[in-house]
Design a protein around this motif. Sequence first.
Motif, PDB file in Angstrom:
ATOM      1  N   GLY A 396       0.881  -1.176   0.068  1.00  0.00           N
ATOM      2  CA  GLY A 396      -0.018  -0.100  -0.017  1.00  0.00           C
ATOM      3  C   GLY A 396       0.929   1.421  -0.016  1.00  0.00           C
ATOM      4  N   LEU A 397       2.168   1.200  -0.256  1.00  0.00           N
ATOM      5  CA  LEU A 397       3.029   2.489  -0.140  1.00  0.00           C
ATOM      6  C   LEU A 397       2.757   3.145  -1.506  1.00  0.00           C
ATOM      7  N   GLY A 398       2.647   2.563  -2.613  1.00  0.00           N
ATOM      8  CA  GLY A 398       2.330   3.205  -3.928  1.00  0.00           C
ATOM      9  C   GLY A 398       3.649   3.976  -4.316  1.00  0.00           C
ATOM     10  N   LEU A 399       4.703   3.277  -4.193  1.00  0.00           N
ATOM     11  CA  LEU A 399       5.996   3.904  -4.611  1.00  0.00           C
ATOM     12  C   LEU A 399       6.649   2.801  -5.332  1.00  0.00           C
ATOM     13  N   HIS A 400       7.330   3.189  -6.312  1.00  0.00           N
ATOM     14  CA  HIS A 400       8.621   2.479  -7.070  1.00  0.00           C
ATOM     15  C   HIS A 400       9.801   2.674  -6.328  1.00  0.00           C
ATOM     16  N   PRO A 401      10.251   1.656  -5.641  1.00  0.00           N
ATOM     17  CA  PRO A 401      11.539   1.837  -4.810  1.00  0.00           C
ATOM     18  C   PRO A 401      12.760   2.326  -5.869  1.00  0.00           C
ATOM     19  N   PRO A 402      13.624   3.293  -5.403  1.00  0.00           N
ATOM     20  CA  PRO A 402      14.751   3.295  -6.590  1.00  0.00           C
ATOM     21  C   PRO A 402      15.906   2.600  -5.983  1.00  0.00           C
ATOM     22  N   ALA A 403      16.976   2.973  -6.623  1.00  0.00           N
ATOM     23  CA  ALA A 403      18.126   2.252  -6.237  1.00  0.00           C
ATOM     24  C   ALA A 403      18.720   2.885  -5.070  1.00  0.00           C
ATOM     25  N   PRO A 404      19.205   1.919  -4.127  1.00  0.00           N
ATOM     26  CA  PRO A 404      19.970   2.301  -2.959  1.00  0.00           C
ATOM     27  C   PRO A 404      21.228   3.432  -3.189  1.00  0.00           C
ATOM     28  N   LEU A 405      21.322   4.201  -2.221  1.00  0.00           N
ATOM     29  CA  LEU A 405      22.581   4.923  -2.189  1.00  0.00           C
ATOM     30  C   LEU A 405      23.455   4.442  -1.255  1.00  0.00           C
ATOM     31  N   ASP A 406      24.949   4.607  -1.517  1.00  0.00           N
ATOM     32  CA  ASP A 406      25.935   4.011  -0.875  1.00  0.00           C
ATOM     33  C   ASP A 406      26.420   4.670   0.321  1.00  0.00           C
ATOM     34  N   GLY A 407      27.060   4.307   1.267  1.00  0.00           N
ATOM     35  CA  GLY A 407      27.995   5.142   2.244  1.00  0.00           C
ATOM     36  C   GLY A 407      27.617   5.315   3.427  1.00  0.00           C
ATOM     37  N   GLU A 408      26.152   5.147   3.684  1.00  0.00           N
ATOM     38  CA  GLU A 408      25.310   5.680   5.051  1.00  0.00           C
ATOM     39  C   GLU A 408      24.768   4.580   5.650  1.00  0.00           C
ATOM     40  N   ALA A 409      24.444   4.728   6.971  1.00  0.00           N
ATOM     41  CA  ALA A 409      23.666   3.512   7.547  1.00  0.00           C
ATOM     42  C   ALA A 409      22.151   3.940   6.979  1.00  0.00           C
ATOM     43  N   GLU A 410      21.459   2.888   7.167  1.00  0.00           N
ATOM     44  CA  GLU A 410      20.045   2.988   6.663  1.00  0.00           C
ATOM     45  C   GLU A 410      18.839   2.634   7.583  1.00  0.00           C
ATOM     46  N   PRO A 411      17.931   3.466   7.787  1.00  0.00           N
ATOM     47  CA  PRO A 411      16.909   3.191   8.649  1.00  0.00           C
ATOM     48  C   PRO A 411      15.812   1.984   8.202  1.00  0.00           C
ATOM     49  N   SER A 412      15.775   0.953   8.842  1.00  0.00           N
ATOM     50  CA  SER A 412      14.705  -0.063   8.287  1.00  0.00           C
ATOM     51  C   SER A 412      13.318   0.345   8.557  1.00  0.00           C
ATOM     52  N   PHE A 413      12.932   1.375   7.535  1.00  0.00           N
ATOM     53  CA  PHE A 413      11.641   1.926   7.846  1.00  0.00           C
ATOM     54  C   PHE A 413      10.897   2.222   6.515  1.00  0.00           C
ATOM     55  N   PRO A 414       9.799   1.597   6.366  1.00  0.00           N
ATOM     56  CA  PRO A 414       9.197   1.857   4.994  1.00  0.00           C
ATOM     57  C   PRO A 414       8.682   3.204   4.486  1.00  0.00           C
ATOM     58  N   TYR A 415       8.263   3.817   3.424  1.00  0.00           N
ATOM     59  CA  TYR A 415       7.932   4.946   3.397  1.00  0.00           C
ATOM     60  C   TYR A 415       6.476   5.178   3.578  1.00  0.00           C
ATOM     61  N   PRO A 416       6.108   6.280   3.977  1.00  0.00           N
ATOM     62  CA  PRO A 416       4.593   6.555   4.304  1.00  0.00           C
ATOM     63  C   PRO A 416       4.162   6.573   2.720  1.00  0.00           C
ATOM     64  N   PRO A 417       2.910   6.262   2.697  1.00  0.00           N
ATOM     65  CA  PRO A 417       1.795   6.450   1.541  1.00  0.00           C
ATOM     66  C   PRO A 417       1.939   7.896   0.897  1.00  0.00           C
ATOM     67  N   PRO A 418       1.623   8.287  -0.441  1.00  0.00           N
ATOM     68  CA  PRO A 418       1.748   9.324  -0.753  1.00  0.00           C
ATOM     69  C   PRO A 418       1.082  10.322  -0.110  1.00  0.00           C
ATOM     70  N   ASP A 419      -0.471   9.993   0.278  1.00  0.00           N
ATOM     71  CA  ASP A 419      -1.366  10.887   0.829  1.00  0.00           C
ATOM     72  C   ASP A 419      -0.727  11.265   2.336  1.00  0.00           C
ATOM     73  N   LEU A 420      -0.163  10.627   3.044  1.00  0.00           N
ATOM     74  CA  LEU A 420       0.354  11.004   4.217  1.00  0.00           C
ATOM     75  C   LEU A 420       1.873  12.030   4.058  1.00  0.00           C
ATOM     76  N   VAL A 421       2.315  11.743   2.938  1.00  0.00           N
ATOM     77  CA  VAL A 421       3.522  12.474   2.687  1.00  0.00           C
ATOM     78  C   VAL A 421       3.169  13.919   2.281  1.00  0.00           C
ATOM     79  N   PHE A 422       2.072  13.751   1.425  1.00  0.00           N
ATOM     80  CA  PHE A 422       1.282  15.060   0.911  1.00  0.00           C
ATOM     81  C   PHE A 422       0.784  16.053   2.118  1.00  0.00           C
TER      82      PHE A 422
END
Length: 649
Positions: A396-422
Amino acid sequence: MRASLILPTQRPTADLQTVVAGLALTSDECAEVEVILVGLNEPLPHPSPEKGGALAPLNPSPNPSPEKGGGYEWSSPPSLPGKGAGELGPHLAAWNVGAAQAQGDILVFLDEAAQPTPGWLAALLAAAEAHPAAVIGSCLLYPDDTVRQAGYVIGQDHTPRPLYPGWPANHPVVRRPRALQAVAGVGMLVPRSRFLDIGGFDLDLGEWADVDLCLRLRERGGQVYLCSASRLYHLAAEPDGPDTAGLAAFRQRWANRLRPDDVATYQADGQIQVEYPSTYPLRLNLSPRLVTMGGDQATLTETWLEVRTAQVAEKTGEIVRSGAPASRSEPARPVASPAHAPLPTPSPEKGGASDSPFPLREGGRGVGSTRPRPHPSPEKGGASASPSLVGKGAGGLGLHPPAPLDGEAEPSFPYPPPDLVFRVVGAAGLDYFLQSGQMTEEDFRLALADVGKTYAAFEAIYDFGCGSGRVLRWVRAAAPHARLYGSDIDIPAITWLRRALPDVDVRVNNYLPPLPFRDGLFDLVLGFSVLTHLDETYQDAWLAELHRVTRPGGLLLLTVHGEYAWREFRRTTLAQVEAVAALEAELRAAGFLFWRGDGWERHFPDYYHSSWHLPDYIHRHWSRWFSVLRIRERGARTIQDMVVLRREA
């Protein structure tokens, strides 16, 4: 590869070892460099003037003796030419003199106003090994950890301009190493052979001589890079005025050969984005850190400025719904339409604006950071720059996950859906949601460092007005040991956050206290842009409630609109308001101002408007509940003030 550090000095001979000690060199670096001190006012005494400067090895001994490989050898430099204007003028000749005397393969130029940070030279030398024929520049900072100089860009007026002055030193775009056309002379590394081949700094160009040197080396096939990991605090006073003679000479030499690159640089960094719809006009997304509007455009975009400057670049980003109803007699009620319905699309015509994203590109540490800054990855439910919004997808996230970025720690935390981001950032999108949350978390981290604390000192951290976890996601990555809590009046956001983050205790709170937490539960409370929207009655109710849920000795980091935000607001949105003088008088008399004329009742509950707090008011009024430890002016996203409080017994 041996380095020669060239440092013009006005200090007496007795202070010279102090000067060298301030270069923040390790013992290994001392064995590999020479330091050449060139006297600006008086020659440095030594019977060997032909050698000039101070020669390594830098092995301070009780009885300095160059013959025995210890101590320092001081000698008199030649007379310095009288040319040179502007801030760099006296140093240019001294740098040229030191370069002529140097024995190292590479030259590094400093001045007495520079205070290097640990690791600065190692970073420069590593960059020089990666780019052996290049000029490498350092990042110069003000004492408040904002940028003074991060290289130069060439403006559309063909004038060199410092890159990102005044921005936080730990902002992702500042921390990015990059190729440029020019870098600053202080902290500059240059191969000695190339420097001598082109005749060194041209004294006739005054304070523009460092830019000129870089451009001349580029013309001969050289490259110029900014080493963002090499950082020096530069404490020199700002020049009284521009070096007009030097600029005239610079323009005469380069006017027809310069390539403006400022806009291209800002576009590459995501600070300016252009969208091409099927019909005109084009759409521009502009970073509020980068762009202001005024003059003739103000009348066409008054509502846009109201959003961007009235709420100091935070209105569309801070729908933080912790507060109280419009009337004490009004019963507490469920979340109203702002929490359930998407806001109108921000646009200049409708009183809104979209923010520009701040994409991450580089790992590593920022000034004041305690650990590498995390960023999201698709494997763990995060995103990099410019994700694609699509229909509802997996989870239900409604997002295409793009390629990861290198070099930093990553929070294991999904994206909010677009309406909550908006709801939080409007049309600015997920990138800005992520980056603005990260920047805010780092501002909290810097505020803790200012009172000698890190997240490691706290067991129970509470995000007051957490929404869908914009800041909490980064706190979770930075403080994995702590128990985390949050609350908000936005029921859909809390419902989603509970599913996305089951290990964090998040709850719905009402417009009025009490919070759904027991007494003394938290030892650290974070609150970004909540009290910026409440009047004094509701503010006091929540301050008293935060006192209840904070344990004795616990800290609170709360942000307010302070003096700077008021000045910006008055300069723009209030410029045409007839009652501005009365508002100013009220603010000065009371130290606090709550203004209902901002039009926010169209979108939010009627208690949600604009407030400003002056430091004296905070010390006087908030001390009823807390000890006020610090008020960090512009300590929150460079716009709001950060107030550091402690709950006493």
